[in-house]
Each structure stands twice: as C-alpha cells, then as structure tokens.
Scaffold this motif. Structure first.
Motif, mmCIF file in Angstrom:
data_model
loop_
_atom_site.group_PDB
_atom_site.id
_atom_site.type_symbol
_atom_site.label_atom_id
_atom_site.label_comp_id
_atom_site.label_asym_id
_atom_site.label_seq_id
_atom_site.Cartn_x
_atom_site.Cartn_y
_atom_site.Cartn_z
ATOM 1 N N MET A 1 0.857 -1.198 0.000
ATOM 2 C CA MET A 1 0.000 0.000 0.000
ATOM 3 C C MET A 1 0.887 1.241 0.000
ATOM 4 N N LEU A 2 0.581 2.191 -0.877
ATOM 5 C CA LEU A 2 1.433 3.362 -1.058
ATOM 6 C C LEU A 2 1.175 4.452 -0.024
ATOM 7 N N ASP A 3 0.072 4.366 0.750
ATOM 8 C CA ASP A 3 -0.341 5.465 1.625
ATOM 9 C C ASP A 3 0.753 5.917 2.585
ATOM 10 N N LYS A 4 1.491 4.948 3.149
ATOM 11 C CA LYS A 4 2.490 5.278 4.168
ATOM 12 C C LYS A 4 3.774 4.514 3.886
ATOM 13 N N ARG A 5 4.865 5.064 4.376
ATOM 14 C CA ARG A 5 6.147 4.372 4.317
ATOM 15 C C ARG A 5 6.710 4.305 5.725
ATOM 16 N N THR A 6 7.243 3.161 6.074
ATOM 17 C CA THR A 6 7.739 2.934 7.422
ATOM 18 C C THR A 6 9.234 2.668 7.395
ATOM 19 N N LYS A 454 4.161 4.044 21.435
ATOM 20 C CA LYS A 454 4.685 2.751 21.001
ATOM 21 C C LYS A 454 5.589 2.920 19.778
ATOM 22 N N SER A 455 5.173 3.713 18.808
ATOM 23 C CA SER A 455 6.001 3.899 17.610
ATOM 24 C C SER A 455 7.285 4.636 17.942
ATOM 25 N N LEU A 456 7.239 5.507 18.955
ATOM 26 C CA LEU A 456 8.451 6.227 19.365
ATOM 27 C C LEU A 456 9.454 5.267 19.997
ATOM 28 N N VAL A 457 9.015 4.506 20.985
ATOM 29 C CA VAL A 457 9.956 3.639 21.694
ATOM 30 C C VAL A 457 10.332 2.416 20.861
ATOM 31 N N ASN A 458 9.482 2.030 19.910
ATOM 32 C CA ASN A 458 9.837 0.933 19.014
ATOM 33 C C ASN A 458 10.702 1.395 17.843
ATOM 34 N N GLU A 459 11.046 2.685 17.838
ATOM 35 C CA GLU A 459 11.945 3.269 16.841
ATOM 36 C C GLU A 459 11.388 3.141 15.429
ATOM 37 N N ILE A 460 10.069 3.304 15.332
ATOM 38 C CA ILE A 460 9.431 3.233 14.016
ATOM 39 C C ILE A 460 9.072 4.640 13.572
ATOM 40 N N LEU A 461 9.451 4.969 12.357
ATOM 41 C CA LEU A 461 9.044 6.229 11.736
ATOM 42 C C LEU A 461 8.051 5.911 10.637
ATOM 43 N N GLU A 462 6.847 6.424 10.783
ATOM 44 C CA GLU A 462 5.820 6.165 9.788
ATOM 45 C C GLU A 462 5.471 7.490 9.124
ATOM 46 N N TYR A 463 5.750 7.586 7.839
ATOM 47 C CA TYR A 463 5.482 8.809 7.098
ATOM 48 C C TYR A 463 4.189 8.653 6.319
ATOM 49 N N GLU A 464 3.211 9.484 6.647
ATOM 50 C CA GLU A 464 1.986 9.505 5.859
ATOM 51 C C GLU A 464 2.280 10.309 4.598
ATOM 52 N N LEU A 465 2.225 9.645 3.469
ATOM 53 C CA LEU A 465 2.600 10.299 2.217
ATOM 54 C C LEU A 465 1.537 11.316 1.816
ATOM 55 N N LYS A 466 1.998 12.491 1.451
ATOM 56 C CA LYS A 466 1.086 13.569 1.077
ATOM 57 C C LYS A 466 1.508 14.190 -0.246
ATOM 58 N N ILE A 467 0.515 14.539 -1.043
ATOM 59 C CA ILE A 467 0.739 15.299 -2.268
ATOM 60 C C ILE A 467 0.493 16.766 -1.934
ATOM 61 N N ILE A 468 1.379 17.635 -2.390
ATOM 62 C CA ILE A 468 1.283 19.067 -2.089
ATOM 63 C C ILE A 468 0.834 19.823 -3.333
ATOM 64 N N SER A 648 -2.395 20.379 1.025
ATOM 65 C CA SER A 648 -1.913 19.009 0.939
ATOM 66 C C SER A 648 -3.067 18.029 1.068
ATOM 67 N N ILE A 649 -2.850 16.827 0.533
ATOM 68 C CA ILE A 649 -3.828 15.752 0.662
ATOM 69 C C ILE A 649 -3.061 14.463 0.895
ATOM 70 N N SER A 650 -3.443 13.720 1.914
ATOM 71 C CA SER A 650 -2.768 12.450 2.184
ATOM 72 C C SER A 650 -3.294 11.392 1.227
ATOM 73 N N LEU A 651 -2.460 10.388 0.959
ATOM 74 C CA LEU A 651 -2.880 9.327 0.058
ATOM 75 C C LEU A 651 -3.998 8.497 0.664
ATOM 76 N N GLY A 652 -4.067 8.485 2.001
ATOM 77 C CA GLY A 652 -5.171 7.792 2.654
ATOM 78 C C GLY A 652 -6.513 8.443 2.339
ATOM 79 N N VAL A 653 -6.531 9.772 2.336
ATOM 80 C CA VAL A 653 -7.758 10.499 1.986
ATOM 81 C C VAL A 653 -8.058 10.325 0.496
ATOM 82 N N LEU A 654 -7.012 10.398 -0.328
ATOM 83 C CA LEU A 654 -7.184 10.243 -1.777
ATOM 84 C C LEU A 654 -7.793 8.889 -2.112
ATOM 85 N N ARG A 655 -7.449 7.887 -1.325
ATOM 86 C CA ARG A 655 -7.953 6.533 -1.564
ATOM 87 C C ARG A 655 -9.473 6.473 -1.403
#
Length: 858
Positions: A1-6, A454-468, A648-655
C-alpha cells in the motif's frame, strides 16, 4: 500500500567510517584510559565521543554533504526516504559545515559526552576553543556545574596524555574574553545579544574556524517555536547564529534526546542511543503508558486515578518522596491547572486550598516563576522539600536533574501529538534514583496516544505520504491565469434586543426529571511497557456530588436576592409570586424528584444538581435579551490568487472520495523533484488511477499546479469547468483552500439553552473569473450536496449574499470594474449552471439554483 512508508529510525543514522582517520595524527588510542574513567561502563558514551572525533578531525570528511553522499550510495533506506541526493542535500539543517547531531536519550548523560569531546578536541590540538550553546539558564547552570565537577576530578586529570596540547581548560561564560583553552558555556539568549557577551570580539571576523561549537538540546534550533516570550524569540535565531553571523564556524555538533522536527527524524544523526536502548539496558526508568482506559472524559475521575497512582508510588518508593509531573502546552494552561489541582487536593485531603498549593511547584519560563526554577526545582527531590506535584510547560524547561518523577500526565492530548513533544514529555521522568535502579514511570495519557508512544519507543518512523498543491510561479499558465480578488472586512457594533419570554417550568407535579446516578464505582486503566507487558490497575472512584442541603440553600439564597417573575406558582403549601419559597418546599420538590429517579441518600451528582438549578432558574430568569450585531463594511482590500498558499492531501484520503486534477504539462508544473516522483508513483498505482485526472493544459485554466477535490460533487464541478465548451467562456478559475485565503464572516445561533450567536468564517470553494465587455465578473460558488439546507448553510448564504452586495456597491463607487455573483450549488443543478454560463445569463444574474431557493427561505 502506497499510503504510508515505514522506516526503522536506526536505518536513517549516518555511518561514520571507524577507519576514516590516520592514528599517527589523530592519536585517539592515547585517550582510552581517560575515556574509561569518564564513561565507566557506559560504552555508548565512549562510542559517541570517538565517532564524533573521527568525523570532525579524521580528514575523510570535509562537510556533512560528503558523509551524506557516502551513506546515500550504500544505504537503500536513505534512497527510499529521499528520492534524489539533491533532495537530501536541500533538507540538511546546517549545510556546508562539518555539522551533525548525536541522538542520546534523555537521562543517558549527554553532559559527559560533551565534556569528553571538548577536552579531547582541545587536548589533541584540533581546536583552540569550545563554545557550548544551550536554550536556557537552567541548562547553562547544570552544564557549568557538571563541567566544573569533571574538570576538577583528579582521576580524570591524571589520565590526560602527557603531551596533550591543553590539559586543564577554563570553564567560563561569555561575559569575559574567550581565550585559547577555554570552554565557554552560554545560553543562546546571551550569545545572540552580542552587547551582553564577548563572543563577537573573541570569535568574530572568521576566527570561529578554530572553535568547536556544541549545541545542547539542538532540536530547539531546528523547530519553529510559536511563542512570544524573549527566550523563544532568541531560540528562533539560534540556527541563524550558527551559520550566518560571520564567525566562520566549521565544526558544529548538536546533541539532543529528541531528534525530531515534529514527527520527522533528523537527517544528520551520526550516533544514536535510543530511548528503547536506554530502557532495556536499565540506564533509565522503564516507561508504562496507558493503553486502555475505561473512563477518560470526566476530569474529576481522571484526577482521582492520578491521585491513586501518586499514593501508590509513595508506598512503592517509600524511601524517597515520589513526584507527579503534569505537563501543559503553555503558561496559561499551566496556571489554570495549578488552580484546578489545588482545589482537587484540598477536597481530596481535607485541607485548605492554601495548604494544597504548598505541595504544587509551578515551573515555566515566566518571570513570576523564576524563583521556582532557580530555588525550589534543584532541591525538589529532597524529602524536606514540601513539593509533591510539579506543573510544567513542555517547551523551554529541559535541563532538570530530577530523579523522583514516577508519574507523568500530559494534560492536553492534542497538544502533544508529535514525536518531538512526546519524547520531551517522557524525558522529564526518565532519570533513575540511586535507591531504586529498577524504577518505573507511569504515563497517564489518553489511550489514543498509546500508539504514538509505542512507535516512538519501538523506533518506528511512519510517514503519511502527502501530495502538495502549490501556486504556479512561472510558465504560461502562471502568466495567464493568476488574478486579483477584492474583499472587505466588517466593524461589528453590538446591540441588545429583547426576545420572547422563556417558558416557565410546570411545578404542579412537584418533581424534576433527574437521571439515574451511581456516585461510587470501580473502573480500570491498562498500562503497557515497550516490551508489550501490561498491568491492569483497578480504581475505586467517586463522581463529584453535592449535599441536598447545600443545593437547597443555594436556590433559597437566589430567591432572596432576586425576585422571580410574577407568575403564580401553585404548590401544596400555598401560592407564590414575588415572595421567597420556603426551604422546606424547595427540599420537598428535590426529594420527590430523587424518589421518582430511585436515588437514595443525601447527595446528588453534579449533573443532577445542574438539572435542578436550571429548572428553578426559570423562575428567576428575567426577560432574556440577545446580542445582535450591526455590521459596517470597511474599505476593500486585494486578495491575489498568488497568495492562496500550499494545500496538501494524504494518500489515505485520496484513496477514499478525493481526486487530483493535473495538467498534461505536469512535468513542468511540478518543480519539486521529490513531489514529482511521488505524484508519478501515485497516478500509476492502480489503486489511485481513477483518482488522478489529467486535463489538457490549455483547458486547465487555473494558476495551481494540482487541484484537489474532496468529494464527488467537487470532482464533477471541476470536470465541468475543464470541458472545452465551458473553458472557452472562462478566463480563469481558482479552487480556494478551506481556510486562510478569502474570508467571509457569518453568525450562527447555537442550538442549545443559551441561543447565543457565534461569529465564524468560511472560505467559498470556487472563484470563476469571466471577462466580458471591459468588466470582470467573479462567480463565487459554494459546493454542497443536493438538498443540504442546514442551518449553517442558511447562515452562510445570508451573510455571503449581503457580503457581496456590500462589496459590489463599494467597488462601483470606486469605479473598479469587477462584480461578484454568489451561488450555493449542488450536482442536481450543474447542467443548468454551465448552460447559463455559456449563454451569458449567469453573469446577468439570471440563474438561481435549487439550493439558493432553499437557503433563501430563512
């Protein structure tokens, strides 16, 4: 799924080649014993110091860009995060320097690392001076005390190599000249105010090249601080001071435990010892955060749970004085919480509010709290110190060395929604007390916040992809389709207007309908740590209640002080008009109401108390008056399409139900390489193909590169604007943003007991420019679903029609050849709208939509 990258945060750390130096020149091995004594068993500190020295002075790297290029070619995660090396370079905070950041979790000893880097750099003769910058006087004092302690340690002094260039540096601030062999520690406020320091004389005119600059809590320099106090104003200039003030600094190292710009991880980190590493190694406290909470929205119950946790900590850590820390987003909220907590503690512990206030320490950057920060905070861990509760503002208060914090409470959930702020909040309670090396800290947060922790201490960076979406600044479409709009503001003059008399409650039944109540009950909160282990705590809590006698007394006093309306109130014991009703009668009505609701005892919940007071108040209420506003328009002002700004619009909203319109020449429209690559990936993804709509560049008559539609009605309207037969008539068009572009004020009456009017603003959806016979017609359109005649839309329609009528009159009197036509429009009338556009009736004012009629019936 393209919406987010981790990404795993560690994968974004830049690797410094450990062999990237000549050991005959950079004689680091001679400092091994020194580092062993300084760092003891904290191996990560030694690694951070050596990594930094190799990067700065090994000779392999001449700037941060060179280190980035080396890592970019070898690290697939970096290439995924930044599509081009050029894009990576653009986002470097301190380009063109040997700059980098050390990410060391709060409580892991950053001051030891700074001191080690400073002493060894001076000892090796790589630099002549050290400048250490920090965001506040609190941190400056803490660093100065620690550096003096280490500087006077005989064991450390004895381990310095005999041929070291500088063995005993002088620790000072910037009030005197910074000479060779000095370590100057200064807060950024004094450092930037050149008149108050000697930095300009000591390091100006390019003399900074032989100075190593260490910036503590460097995230302040990289984040925009929205504050008006003096400290914040100077911190905003911190980054500029490092690179643009003519000092010629070459070596710039930042240290922080919160390497985030909001949620985005720094891209110049060369060493990371994370919060997770520190907790698992027992260097800091283990964090337990609320993952499930049965009741969250009742403040009184929340405070009872916090209080119970505080009491439990007093039993568990009984050799200390446990502290609870409440964190707010700003000083104003901190002061409010001080009052609320004082009242709660007084009631809970049966003491006066004055006695309760003596247990609460208010810590902010405000002048009035300076005494608390300087005098009380340093000793707050001591049992003799009376404070058990600390209320603090999140920003600008790092640098504490408080170890007895065992509970942290972020008071406004939405104020702490980024990894930066969450890490700052956690950081205040991480330091371990010596007596309890396995201590834990409980974070009583809203359970919706748990995933962020949880995402902070688990060292996960989740980027919600957005079109500008941006405003075009060059090219034919920019030249042809930008246009100016006119707008006006209003001066509002308040007037009072009497309204109809409120209906009086019928007391002949001598009952008021109350809700069922349970004053005391059990509830739970589940807490989870970074390893997934959970603890469920049960709480016996009480709802706020008030004695019936007190409620009766309050109502009776109101009757004595205010005569009620002259309406006969016929009760069993007489008829009342202007005289006070006896207490016995009031209590009888309340008791009857309680009996009907099956409520036992002598206490009522606050909700039932308010129901009773509201019912009796109908007798006391004077004929109500409402505030009305007479609007007086101000002179016009220009609003250019060039000022529309980013959207901006997130890919989750675009979906879901959104779309993106783009021109056939989008490659030239999208000047940002990273955005263009993401957009191309999006439009080629089969999940999004139907949501990305290409328009011939000659029919796409808008000065925006990408146009977003948020719903099907908007999408179909934009399609209509771009049809050949309609685009031929249209000069240009613009889709507005939802806010911050073209404001129209309106008033909406609240649908509650107050019926007060609330002033609001809205931005119409579309502006369509049609030039005809030397006049510019601007058709303003608000898009809604068919039949949407809500009260809010009625208010918007009324005020917008008046607004554009006033605006047209003002423009005509000023001989400005622009006229405005406003419509509410829904898909059921798109055919008629565009037909009237083409035949010219639209600009003649001969079109009315179904929504126009529905909304005009108010």
């Amino acid at each position: 799924m393209l919406d987010k990258r981790t990404f795993i945060t560690q994968s974004l750390t830049l690797k410094v080649n450990p062999s990237g130096y000549n050991p005959l020149v950079l004689k680091l091995d001679e400092w091994d014993r020194y580092l062993d004594i300084l760092c003891k068993n904290r191996l990560y500190q030694k690694e951070a110091i050596i990594t930094t020295l190799i990067y700065l002075f090994g000779g392999k790297y001449t700037s941060i860009e060179k280190l980035v290029e080396e890592n970019y070619s070898q690290n697939i995660e970096l290439r995924e995060r930044y599509k081009t090396l050029s894009d990576y370079h653009k986002k470097i905070q301190l380009p063109g320097h040997l700059s980098a950041t050390l990410d060391l979790a709060t409580g892991t000893g950053k001051s030891f690392v700074m001191y080690g880097i400073a002493q060894i750099a001076l000892g090796l003769g790589m630099v002549d001076r050290i400048l250490i910058l920090c965001p506040s006087l609190t941190i400056e004092k803490g660093l100065t005390d620690k550096f003096n302690e280490l500087n006077n340690d005989p064991y450390l002094a004895g381990a310095i190599p005999i041929d070291a260039a500088i063995k005993n540096p002088t620790i000072k601030d910037a009030s005197t000249t910074i000479s060779e062999g000095d370590i100057c520690i200064e807060n950024i406020h004094a450092a930037y105010a050149k008149a108050q320091s000697s930095i300009q004389d000591s390091l100006g005119f390019g003399k900074g090249e032989r100075c190593l600059v260490l910036s503590d809590e460097v995230h302040h320099a990289y984040n925009v601080i929205d504050s008006t106090n003096d400290d914040a104003k100077f911190i905003k200039k911190w980054k500029d001071f490092l690179i643009n003030n003519g000092y010629g600094f070459k070596y710039l190292i930042g240290l922080t435990g919160t390497c985030y710009v909001d949620n985005e991880y720094f891209n110049d980190v060369i060493y990371r010892y994370s919060l997770r590493d520190a907790m698992q190694s027992g260097v800091v406290k283990m964090v337990y955060y609320a993952s499930k909470d049965e009741i969250q929205n009742e403040p009184n119950i929340k405070y009872q749970k916090i209080y119970k946790n505080h009491q439990d900590n007093g039993s568990i850590y009984n050799q200390l004085k446990p502290l609870t820390l409440l964190v707010t987003k700003d000083i104003r909220i901190a002061k409010q919480q001080f009052v609320i907590l004082s009242e709660f503690l007084a009631k809970q512990e049966g003491v006066t509010e004055e006695e309760a206030r003596k247990k609460i320490l208010l810590v902010t950057s405000a002048k009035e709290h300076e005494h608390n920060v300087k005098i009380h905070l340093p000793s707050v861990d001591e049992k003799e110190n009376p404070f058990e509760w600390i209320i603090s503002v999140s920003m600008l208060t790092e640098g504490w060395d408080v170890k007895n914090v065992f509970q942290i409470v972020p008071m406004e959930e939405r104020a702490f929604n980024s990894k930066l702020l969450i890490a700052q909040v956690l950081g205040r309670g991480l330091r371990l007390p010596h007596l309890y090396p396995n201590a834990q800290v409980t974070v009583y947060n809203h359970d919706s916040w748990s995933s962020k922790i949880k995402s902070l201490v688990n060292e996960i960076l989740e980027y919600e992809l957005k079109i500008i979406s941006t405003v075009l600044s060059k090219g034919e479409r920019a030249e042809n389709f930008h246009f100016d709009l006119y707008n006006i503001d209003y001066i509002r003059e308040e007037t009072l207007k009497e309204t109809k008399e409120t209906q009086v409650f019928d007391y002949r039944k001598e009952t008021i309908r109350l809700q069922s109540q349970t004053a005391e009950f059990n509830t739970f909160t589940e807490y989870e740590n970074i390893n997934g282990q959970t603890i469920i705590k049960n709480y016996n809590v009480k709802k706020d209640t008030e004695p019936v006698a007190k409620i009766v007394h309050k109502i009776h006093e109101e009757f004595i002080s205010r005569k009620f309306e002259g309406i006969a109130l016929k009760l069993k014991d007489g008829e009342y008009t202007t005289n006070s009703i006896p207490k016995e009668t009031i209590e009888r009505i309340i008791r009857n109401s309680m009996e009907e609701a099956k409520i036992e005892g002598d206490e009522l919940t606050i909700a039932n108390k308010q129901t009773i007071l509201s019912a009796f108040n109908t007798l006391l209420r004077k004929k109500p008056k409402s505030i009305t506003f007479k609007r007086k328009p101000t002179p016009y002002y220009l609003v250019s399409s060039k000022s529309r700004g980013l959207e901006s619009i997130s890919l989750g909203v675009l979906r879901r139900d959104a779309s993106i319109f783009y021109s056939s020449d989008y490659v030239n429209d999208l000047t940002n390489d990273d955005l263009r690559v993401l957009f191309e990936e999006t439009k080629e993804d089969r999940d999004f193909r139907g949501n990305c709509i290409e328009i011939n560049e000659y029919l796409f008559k808008t000065p925006i590169d990408l146009v977003f539609s948020s719903s099907s009605p908007e999408e179909y309207f934009i399609r209509g604007l771009c049809k050949k037969e309609n685009a031929t008539i249209i000069t240009a068009w613009l889709k507005s943003r939802n806010q911050s572009f073209y404001f129209i004020e309106y008033s909406l009456t609240r649908q509650d007991s107050t019926h007060t009017k609330k002033q609001q603003q809205f931005n119409p959806d579309f502006f369509i420019l049609i030039r005809q016979d030397a006049i510019e017609f601007v058709v303003v359109v608000e898009i809604k679903a068919d039949g949407d005649d809500s009260d809010e839309n009625k208010a918007k329609y009324k005020y917008a029609k008046d607004h554009f009528s006033d605006l047209n009159r003002i423009l005509e009197s000023a001989a400005i050849q622009q006229r405005y036509i406003f419509h509410f429009l829904s898909p059921g009338n798109y055919t008629e709208f565009f037909d009237h556009l083409r035949n010219g009736k639209l600009v003649k004012g001969e079109f009315t939509s179904e929504l126009d009629n529905l909304l005009d019936s108010v």
